[in-house]
Motif scaffolding. Structure first.
Motif, PDB file in Angstrom:
ATOM      1  N   GLU A  12      -6.659  -1.021 -12.745  1.00  0.00           N
ATOM      2  CA  GLU A  12      -6.289  -1.667 -11.611  1.00  0.00           C
ATOM      3  C   GLU A  12      -5.118  -0.441 -11.072  1.00  0.00           C
ATOM      4  O   GLU A  12      -4.048  -0.429 -11.696  1.00  0.00           O
ATOM      5  CB  GLU A  12      -5.815  -2.856 -11.506  1.00  0.00           C
ATOM      6  CG  GLU A  12      -6.750  -4.057 -12.149  1.00  0.00           C
ATOM      7  CD  GLU A  12      -6.327  -5.395 -11.734  1.00  0.00           C
ATOM      8  OE1 GLU A  12      -5.158  -5.652 -11.778  1.00  0.00           O
ATOM      9  OE2 GLU A  12      -7.381  -6.201 -11.422  1.00  0.00           O
TER      10      GLU A  12
ATOM     11  N   ARG B 131       2.867   0.735  -4.634  1.00  0.00           N
ATOM     12  CA  ARG B 131       4.105  -0.032  -4.170  1.00  0.00           C
ATOM     13  C   ARG B 131       4.913   0.669  -3.259  1.00  0.00           C
ATOM     14  O   ARG B 131       5.343   1.797  -3.580  1.00  0.00           O
ATOM     15  CB  ARG B 131       4.897  -0.826  -5.276  1.00  0.00           C
ATOM     16  CG  ARG B 131       4.075  -1.361  -6.293  1.00  0.00           C
ATOM     17  CD  ARG B 131       4.880  -1.771  -7.458  1.00  0.00           C
ATOM     18  NE  ARG B 131       4.114  -2.648  -8.392  1.00  0.00           N
ATOM     19  CZ  ARG B 131       3.916  -3.884  -8.391  1.00  0.00           C
ATOM     20  NH1 ARG B 131       4.221  -4.814  -7.355  1.00  0.00           N
ATOM     21  NH2 ARG B 131       3.343  -4.520  -9.225  1.00  0.00           N
TER      22      ARG B 131
ATOM     23  N   GLY C 147       6.695  -9.090  -6.600  1.00  0.00           N
ATOM     24  CA  GLY C 147       5.758  -9.784  -7.524  1.00  0.00           C
ATOM     25  C   GLY C 147       6.089  -9.240  -8.945  1.00  0.00           C
ATOM     26  O   GLY C 147       7.373  -9.356  -9.368  1.00  0.00           O
ATOM     27  N   SER C 148       4.913  -8.664  -9.741  1.00  0.00           N
ATOM     28  CA  SER C 148       5.525  -8.613 -11.115  1.00  0.00           C
ATOM     29  C   SER C 148       6.493  -7.270 -11.268  1.00  0.00           C
ATOM     30  O   SER C 148       7.148  -7.322 -12.360  1.00  0.00           O
ATOM     31  CB  SER C 148       4.523  -8.093 -11.915  1.00  0.00           C
ATOM     32  OG  SER C 148       3.693  -6.887 -11.484  1.00  0.00           O
TER      33      SER C 148
ATOM     34  N   ASP D 157       2.780  -3.742  -0.898  1.00  0.00           N
ATOM     35  CA  ASP D 157       1.919  -3.191  -2.081  1.00  0.00           C
ATOM     36  C   ASP D 157       0.346  -3.696  -2.024  1.00  0.00           C
ATOM     37  O   ASP D 157      -0.085  -4.310  -1.088  1.00  0.00           O
ATOM     38  CB  ASP D 157       2.642  -3.634  -3.479  1.00  0.00           C
ATOM     39  CG  ASP D 157       2.420  -5.089  -3.730  1.00  0.00           C
ATOM     40  OD1 ASP D 157       1.648  -5.662  -3.181  1.00  0.00           O
ATOM     41  OD2 ASP D 157       3.436  -5.567  -4.382  1.00  0.00           O
TER      42      ASP D 157
ATOM     43  N   LYS E  30      -3.648  -3.051  -4.401  1.00  0.00           N
ATOM     44  CA  LYS E  30      -4.266  -2.982  -5.415  1.00  0.00           C
ATOM     45  C   LYS E  30      -5.757  -2.340  -5.277  1.00  0.00           C
ATOM     46  O   LYS E  30      -6.380  -2.773  -4.260  1.00  0.00           O
ATOM     47  CB  LYS E  30      -4.520  -3.920  -6.570  1.00  0.00           C
ATOM     48  CG  LYS E  30      -5.174  -3.785  -7.712  1.00  0.00           C
ATOM     49  CD  LYS E  30      -6.641  -4.161  -7.889  1.00  0.00           C
ATOM     50  CE  LYS E  30      -7.231  -5.411  -7.580  1.00  0.00           C
ATOM     51  NZ  LYS E  30      -8.746  -5.605  -7.439  1.00  0.00           N
TER      52      LYS E  30
ATOM     53  N   ASP F 204      -6.434 -10.321  -0.096  1.00  0.00           N
ATOM     54  CA  ASP F 204      -6.492 -10.867  -1.536  1.00  0.00           C
ATOM     55  C   ASP F 204      -5.923  -9.744  -2.177  1.00  0.00           C
ATOM     56  O   ASP F 204      -5.246 -10.263  -3.690  1.00  0.00           O
ATOM     57  CB  ASP F 204      -7.988 -10.844  -1.955  1.00  0.00           C
ATOM     58  CG  ASP F 204      -8.361 -12.564  -1.899  1.00  0.00           C
ATOM     59  OD1 ASP F 204      -7.726 -13.219  -1.142  1.00  0.00           O
ATOM     60  OD2 ASP F 204      -9.505 -12.696  -2.368  1.00  0.00           O
ATOM     61  N   SER F 205      -5.939  -8.454  -2.073  1.00  0.00           N
ATOM     62  CA  SER F 205      -5.538  -7.372  -2.964  1.00  0.00           C
ATOM     63  C   SER F 205      -4.283  -6.719  -2.377  1.00  0.00           C
ATOM     64  O   SER F 205      -3.826  -5.561  -3.092  1.00  0.00           O
ATOM     65  CB  SER F 205      -6.653  -6.566  -3.359  1.00  0.00           C
ATOM     66  OG  SER F 205      -7.070  -6.042  -2.191  1.00  0.00           O
ATOM     67  N   CYS F 206      -3.702  -6.979  -1.254  1.00  0.00           N
ATOM     68  CA  CYS F 206      -2.613  -6.423  -0.723  1.00  0.00           C
ATOM     69  C   CYS F 206      -1.521  -7.539  -0.434  1.00  0.00           C
ATOM     70  O   CYS F 206      -1.634  -8.824  -0.358  1.00  0.00           O
ATOM     71  CB  CYS F 206      -2.838  -6.065   0.690  1.00  0.00           C
ATOM     72  SG  CYS F 206      -4.127  -4.744   0.841  1.00  0.00           S
ATOM     73  N   ARG F 207      -0.074  -6.958  -0.479  1.00  0.00           N
ATOM     74  CA  ARG F 207       0.834  -7.953   0.094  1.00  0.00           C
ATOM     75  C   ARG F 207       1.289  -7.322   1.373  1.00  0.00           C
ATOM     76  O   ARG F 207       1.590  -6.341   1.688  1.00  0.00           O
ATOM     77  CB  ARG F 207       2.101  -7.775  -0.992  1.00  0.00           C
ATOM     78  CG  ARG F 207       2.015  -8.725  -1.891  1.00  0.00           C
ATOM     79  CD  ARG F 207       3.504  -8.959  -2.559  1.00  0.00           C
ATOM     80  NE  ARG F 207       3.320  -9.762  -3.944  1.00  0.00           N
ATOM     81  CZ  ARG F 207       2.971  -9.600  -5.014  1.00  0.00           C
ATOM     82  NH1 ARG F 207       3.098  -8.343  -5.299  1.00  0.00           N
ATOM     83  NH2 ARG F 207       2.995 -10.567  -6.193  1.00  0.00           N
TER      84      ARG F 207
ATOM     85  N   ARG G 135      -0.838 -18.347  -4.053  1.00  0.00           N
ATOM     86  CA  ARG G 135      -0.104 -18.161  -5.190  1.00  0.00           C
ATOM     87  C   ARG G 135       0.862 -19.194  -5.166  1.00  0.00           C
ATOM     88  O   ARG G 135       1.516 -19.786  -6.034  1.00  0.00           O
ATOM     89  CB  ARG G 135       0.309 -16.897  -5.494  1.00  0.00           C
ATOM     90  CG  ARG G 135      -0.865 -15.881  -5.825  1.00  0.00           C
ATOM     91  CD  ARG G 135      -0.357 -14.589  -6.495  1.00  0.00           C
ATOM     92  NE  ARG G 135      -1.212 -13.396  -6.626  1.00  0.00           N
ATOM     93  CZ  ARG G 135      -1.314 -12.316  -5.647  1.00  0.00           C
ATOM     94  NH1 ARG G 135      -0.084 -12.501  -4.516  1.00  0.00           N
ATOM     95  NH2 ARG G 135      -2.202 -11.577  -5.753  1.00  0.00           N
TER      96      ARG G 135
HETATM   97  N1  UDP Z   1      -3.242  -7.234  -7.395  1.00  0.00           N
HETATM   98  C1  UDP Z   1      -4.334  -7.682  -7.237  1.00  0.00           C
HETATM   99  N2  UDP Z   1      -5.314  -8.197  -8.474  1.00  0.00           N
HETATM  100  C2  UDP Z   1      -4.764  -8.230  -9.599  1.00  0.00           C
HETATM  101  C3  UDP Z   1      -3.272  -8.021  -9.690  1.00  0.00           C
HETATM  102  C4  UDP Z   1      -2.648  -7.491  -8.696  1.00  0.00           C
HETATM  103  O1  UDP Z   1      -5.215  -7.539  -6.193  1.00  0.00           O
HETATM  104  O2  UDP Z   1      -5.243  -8.594 -10.424  1.00  0.00           O
HETATM  105  C5  UDP Z   1      -2.588  -6.881  -6.300  1.00  0.00           C
HETATM  106  C6  UDP Z   1      -1.473  -8.038  -5.738  1.00  0.00           C
HETATM  107  O3  UDP Z   1      -2.153  -8.791  -4.606  1.00  0.00           O
HETATM  108  C7  UDP Z   1      -0.314  -7.117  -4.994  1.00  0.00           C
HETATM  109  C8  UDP Z   1      -0.453  -5.885  -6.205  1.00  0.00           C
HETATM  110  O4  UDP Z   1      -1.778  -5.699  -6.622  1.00  0.00           O
HETATM  111  O5  UDP Z   1      -0.679  -6.629  -3.774  1.00  0.00           O
HETATM  112  C9  UDP Z   1       0.626  -5.973  -7.197  1.00  0.00           C
HETATM  113  O6  UDP Z   1       0.541  -7.137  -7.857  1.00  0.00           O
HETATM  114  P1  UDP Z   1       1.683  -7.485  -8.967  1.00  0.00           P
HETATM  115  O7  UDP Z   1       1.495  -6.558  -9.964  1.00  0.00           O
HETATM  116  O8  UDP Z   1       2.905  -7.521  -8.344  1.00  0.00           O
HETATM  117  O9  UDP Z   1       1.042  -8.775  -9.698  1.00  0.00           O
HETATM  118  P2  UDP Z   1       1.264 -10.232  -9.110  1.00  0.00           P
HETATM  119  O10 UDP Z   1       2.735 -10.674  -8.721  1.00  0.00           O
HETATM  120  O11 UDP Z   1       0.361 -10.516  -8.116  1.00  0.00           O
HETATM  121  O12 UDP Z   1       0.783 -11.058 -10.305  1.00  0.00           O
END
Ligand code: UDP
Length: 270
Positions: free
Chosen positions: A109, A113, A118-119, A194, A196, A219-222, A238
């Motif tokens: 993945e 950012r 998030g993480s 951010d 993915k 689904d894959s962006c913030r 979430r």
């Molecule tokens: N993300 C995603 N799929 C995943 C993990 C993350 O699309 O399995 C995207 C998520 O939506 C965010 C970015 O990647 O836009 C960074 O995610 P993060 O590592 O902060 O993880 P999270 O907090 O979503 O667990």
């Protein structure tokens, strides 16, 4: 006088369902199903309404999410192709499906950012919303059982998930997608915090090319509203912040890609 025949409205979902039943399913993931495409080297990507978070610990079905993501991903992938970024996208087929080039997904993945969230905020103790001095690219190993752990380029090289040349190309693709997406979003008052992406290998004879694959959607962006900070992405689901469909519809409306209703309105016949 002949009585006009009553036009039966055919349930489109049932039609889609019966067409799908005849196709060979290749893979079913959390948000999409992949079917064999009509020609060799193609795949049909079907967008489900299922929403999952925290490695599928939280689940729900969100009416209309698949339709919105299909449209939005088409919009971003088409825009990327127009500026010369290769993608797997061929064309949208209907409300929920798109035709894409079949590719071998690199098991990473790729996360870019611009602001901490998030993480990353949790891991490094940086407040959510802090602007980063430059875009930061991170890689996670795609493995649900392991919870998609963060990995370094050393791991990627040592385990052979991608070559050094691949990594150079992936970094350059990720930064180009970031520039494009940030600009498009900024133009409609949205901050790209951010995102993915996933990368696919497409083989042309002996030659291999890397393309942006999977999907690009809320689904894959913030995505945060620049003025109000309102979240317009999957964090709404979430973190239980309201209606996910409303948030995604708002993104689609601002970008001018809100789907037209497939239900025809009654027309008055004089
Ligand atoms: N993300 C995603 N799929 C995943 C993990 C993350 O699309 O399995 C995207 C998520 O939506 C965010 C970015 O990647 O836009 C960074 O995610 P993060 O590592 O902060 O993880 P999270 O907090 O979503 O667990």
């Amino acid at each position: 006088m002949r009585t006009p025949k009553r036009r039966e409205s055919f349930p489109l979902d049932r039609l889609e369902g019966s067409l799908m039943a005849r196709r060979k399913k290749i893979y079913e993931g959390k948000a999409k199903i992949l079917y064999e495409g009509p020609e060799p080297g193609t795949i049909v990507q079907y967008f489900k309404d299922d929403a999952t978070a925290f490695n599928a610990e939280k689940k729900d079905v969100i009416d209309g999410k698949g339709v919105l993501n299909n449209r939005l991903s088409e919009f971003f992938m088409t825009g990327l192709a127009q500026i010369g970024v290769p993608t797997h996208f061929i064309r949208r087929l209907n409300m929920r499906e798109q035709l894409v080039r079949s590719c071998e997904i690199v098991p990473l993945e790729v996360i870019v950012r611009n602001y901490a969230a998030g993480s990353m905020s949790k891991r490094l103790g940086v407040d959510e919303g802090t602007q980063l001095p430059r875009p930061i690219v991170e890689y996670c190993y795609k493995d649900d059982a392991l919870g998609d752990p963060l990995v370094s380029e050393e791991h990627i090289a040592a385990f052979g998930w991608a070559s050094q040349q691949d990594m150079d190309d992936i970094l350059s693709l990720a930064l180009r997608v970031n520039d494009f997406m940030s600009g498009v979003m900024y133009s409609v008052g949205i901050r790209l915090v951010d995102f993915k992406i996933e990368i696919g290998r497409v083989y042309e004879g002996d030659y291999q090319r890397l393309v942006v694959a999977d999907e690009i959607s809320p689904d894959s962006c913030r995505l945060w509203d620049i003025e109000t900070g309102q979240k317009l992405d999957k964090d709404v689901f979430r973190r239980d912040l309201g209606s996910l469909t409303d948030a995604y519809s708002e993104v689609a409306r601002r970008l001018g890609v809100l789907p037209k209703s497939n239900v025809s309105k009654p027309t008055l016949i004089n």
